[in-house]
Every structure is written in C-alpha cells, then in structure tokens.
Design a protein around this motif. Structure first.
Motif, mmCIF file in Angstrom:
data_model
loop_
_atom_site.group_PDB
_atom_site.id
_atom_site.type_symbol
_atom_site.label_atom_id
_atom_site.label_comp_id
_atom_site.label_asym_id
_atom_site.label_seq_id
_atom_site.Cartn_x
_atom_site.Cartn_y
_atom_site.Cartn_z
ATOM 1 N N ASP A 1 14.707 2.668 -3.280
ATOM 2 C CA ASP A 1 13.457 2.898 -4.011
ATOM 3 C C ASP A 1 12.471 3.621 -3.098
ATOM 4 O O ASP A 1 12.010 3.054 -2.104
ATOM 5 C CB ASP A 1 12.868 1.561 -4.472
ATOM 6 N N PRO A 2 12.113 4.882 -3.404
ATOM 7 C CA PRO A 2 11.228 5.625 -2.501
ATOM 8 C C PRO A 2 9.831 5.037 -2.401
ATOM 9 O O PRO A 2 9.176 5.161 -1.350
ATOM 10 C CB PRO A 2 11.197 7.031 -3.121
ATOM 11 N N PHE A 3 9.339 4.391 -3.448
ATOM 12 C CA PHE A 3 7.989 3.844 -3.402
ATOM 13 C C PHE A 3 7.929 2.594 -2.517
ATOM 14 O O PHE A 3 6.917 2.345 -1.862
ATOM 15 C CB PHE A 3 7.490 3.555 -4.813
ATOM 16 N N ARG A 4 8.991 1.829 -2.476
ATOM 17 C CA ARG A 4 9.052 0.718 -1.519
ATOM 18 C C ARG A 4 9.039 1.266 -0.093
ATOM 19 O O ARG A 4 8.363 0.729 0.786
ATOM 20 C CB ARG A 4 10.307 -0.124 -1.754
ATOM 21 N N THR B 1 -1.359 12.361 -10.015
ATOM 22 C CA THR B 1 -2.042 11.173 -9.498
ATOM 23 C C THR B 1 -1.316 10.636 -8.275
ATOM 24 O O THR B 1 -1.932 10.327 -7.244
ATOM 25 C CB THR B 1 -2.123 10.083 -10.587
ATOM 26 N N GLU B 2 -0.005 10.531 -8.365
ATOM 27 C CA GLU B 2 0.787 10.049 -7.238
ATOM 28 C C GLU B 2 0.719 11.020 -6.062
ATOM 29 O O GLU B 2 0.500 10.608 -4.911
ATOM 30 C CB GLU B 2 2.240 9.864 -7.677
ATOM 31 N N LEU C 1 7.526 12.802 -2.542
ATOM 32 C CA LEU C 1 6.281 12.255 -1.999
ATOM 33 C C LEU C 1 6.481 11.765 -0.567
ATOM 34 O O LEU C 1 5.597 11.939 0.279
ATOM 35 C CB LEU C 1 5.788 11.104 -2.883
ATOM 36 N N ALA C 2 7.644 11.173 -0.296
ATOM 37 C CA ALA C 2 7.934 10.735 1.068
ATOM 38 C C ALA C 2 7.999 11.933 2.006
ATOM 39 O O ALA C 2 7.452 11.902 3.124
ATOM 40 C CB ALA C 2 9.246 9.951 1.114
ATOM 41 N N TYR D 1 -0.893 10.004 -2.256
ATOM 42 C CA TYR D 1 -0.130 9.913 -1.010
ATOM 43 C C TYR D 1 -0.487 11.048 -0.046
ATOM 44 O O TYR D 1 -0.475 10.841 1.176
ATOM 45 C CB TYR D 1 1.366 9.881 -1.320
ATOM 46 N N LEU D 2 -0.831 12.215 -0.583
ATOM 47 C CA LEU D 2 -1.306 13.276 0.297
ATOM 48 C C LEU D 2 -2.647 12.897 0.911
ATOM 49 O O LEU D 2 -2.898 13.141 2.102
ATOM 50 C CB LEU D 2 -1.426 14.589 -0.485
#
Length: 310
Positions: free
Chosen positions: A177-180, A247-248, A215-216, A252-253
């Motif tokens: 899971d990339p968000f984890r 939004t995401e 995003l990562a 993160y940026l």
C-alpha cells in the motif's frame, strides 16, 4: 422548455469548460531542471460542490428524524447517515453533532468513533482523539483506518516514537500500500530522515502501477512535478477524480517542500490541496493542520527575532 434549454446549456458549458481547462493545463508547464518544475499556472480542477443527491438526502433525513415514533436504533442509524452527508459537503460541526447524538443512542459504532477521532485531531484535541481511536479498535480490532489515523494523531500530537511504532505495525499489514509507505516515511522522517528516505526508496523501487507510488516518487524527488501532473491530467477527464488526485498530489508535494524548509511553497501547495473541496480525503483534512503548524512556527520565529539581544 426554456428551463430545459438553460439546463442543457449549463451542462454543455460545464463539460466544455472542464475539457478546455484540461487541454490548457496540460501545456502550461515548463521544466527548469530534471527535478524541479515551474508552472505558469498550477493544474486545477473545478472545486467540488454538493450534489443534488446529497442535498436531497440531507433534507429527507432531516424530515424523517422529526418523526416521534422512531426507535433508538433507527434514529441512531439516520443520525449517522445524515452526519456522513454533512461531512461529505464540509459541514463538519453539524456532522460532529449528529455523530455525538447517534452515539448517545447506540455506543457500539466504531466508524463514528473513528470519524470523531479525526475531528479531534484536526482541532488539536489529541487526548480525545486517542480515546476515540482506542474505542474504535476495541469495537473493531481490524479497522485499519483507525490504526492509521491514530498513528497520524500521535505524529501531530508530538509523540513521534509512539507514532512510528503504530505506523510500522500498520504498514507491515500491507507493505504494497503506497499510502501506508508514505505516512511511514513522513512520520519516521521526524526521527531519522536519512533512514526514512532509504526505506521509502527501497519500497518505491519495488513498486507496482498504483497511483500512490507516483506520489511516493514525487516525495522522493525521483518523479518530477511535470511528470506527476501529466500523470494526473492524462489519467482522467472526470472532474471529481481529477480534484481527488490533485488534492493528494498538492498535499504530499507541500509536505516535501515543508520538510525541506521551503515554507512559502508549502503554504501555497497546502492551500491548493484545500481548494478542491474534497472534504472526505485525509489530505484535505490534514492540510489545515500543516498550515497551522507552519504559521505557529513562523510566529515563534518572529517572536524570537523581536526579543532584545542580551
């Protein structure tokens, strides 16, 4: 007939506006280096607005809740449902009131405790947030939303060691899971930035095609801003999905710039993350917290500068 014509024109105008905006935004960037992009205008979406269905459901539930013959169980469910609709359109105080009333009728509702925990986190009421997440996990031990949100609350509550312990357990349950992985990186960076970077890079190099890994890569600097935003713009022509992904991306940026000490850029990006009205996303909710932390940091810096030198 006139109303139908006006409706068709408005519908056509909205569709044409979205299409034109996407075409313009796709070409509005120029890259100044391999990793840094300066955008003439930032990629945008039309801010989300309450739908007719959401407004109708709120009105319907409000009318039904006036009936005196409802059982406590049914009234609790209706309050929970209306609270969810309030939350989805940004009316969080009304949502919080409905959730609290629903719990008074039926305390065995883990999802409500989780949502209240997020509200308490946003308000800086961290002890209340921890209690709410604990209540969720007592009622539903497998609620991974509460696990993640409790770790984030500990992070914002300046308990980095406990936050890292919580998010590490949460991450191990689903390493793909990339968000984890992103929140593991954010939280661990407070304690050991170099190790956090190396760990996320290792996970990123093994990534699949999930959007979260873009995003990562953006957080790591491996994916340029231009490439990330092109991925957003090319993935969809649906305004809702575009608003969600932007939004995401902006959150993160913004977090990356904040961690690098570039606070002006971070402030602008957090404001962009908020601007699309994606109220249900944690990135929208926590952008407010990040802005508050930056402003507090700047206030403290000004106060130190204003103190007379001994």
């Amino acid at each position: 007939m006139r109303d139908q014509q006006e409706y068709r024109f408005v519908k056509w105008f909205r569709t044409a506006t979205i299409s034109a905006a996407l075409l313009l935004l796709a070409g509005c960037a120029s890259q100044s280096s391999s990793q840094t992009t300066q955008w003439v205008y930032p990629p945008m979406a039309i801010p989300l607005q309450p739908s007719v269905q959401q407004e109708v459901q709120i009105a319907r539930l409000t009318q039904l809740l006036q009936r005196p013959d409802l059982s406590d169980e049914v009234r609790a469910k209706m309050l929970f449902e209306r609270g969810n609709y309030y939350d989805s359109v940004g009316l969080r105080d009304l949502a919080r009131l409905d959730f609290t009333q629903s719990l008074s009728l039926n305390p065995a509702q883990p999802d409500i405790f989780n949502l209240l925990g997020v509200y308490y986190t946003e308000a800086g009421e961290f002890d209340a947030a921890y209690e709410s997440f604990d209540s969720t996990l007592e009622l539903d031990p497998g609620n991974y939303y509460a696990e993640r949100n409790r770790a984030i609350a500990l992070y914002y509550g300046d308990r980095p060691e406990l936050a890292l312990e919580e998010i590490a357990k949460h991450y191990q349950q689903d390493p793909n899971d990339p968000f984890r992985a992103l929140w593991m990186y954010i939280i661990e960076s407070d304690l050991d930035p170099e190790h956090a970077y190396d760990e996320l890079m290792t996970r990123y190099q093994q990534h699949d095609e999930q959007w979260g890994w873009v995003l990562a890569g953006l957080m790591l600097g491996d994916v340029s801003e231009e490439r990330a935003f092109k991925a957003v713009l090319s993935a969809t022509r649906d305004n809702t999905l575009l608003a969600q992904h932007l939004t995401e991306a902006y959150f993160y940026l913004g977090k990356r710039y904040q961690m690098q000490g570039e606070l002006a850029q971070a402030i602008s990006l957090y404001k962009l993350a908020i601007s699309f009205n994606v109220y249900e996303y944690v990135e929208h909710r926590y952008a407010f917290i990040e802005l508050g932390r930056i402003y507090q940091q700047l206030r403290e810096a000004r106060q130190e500068q204003a103190q007379p030198q001994s």
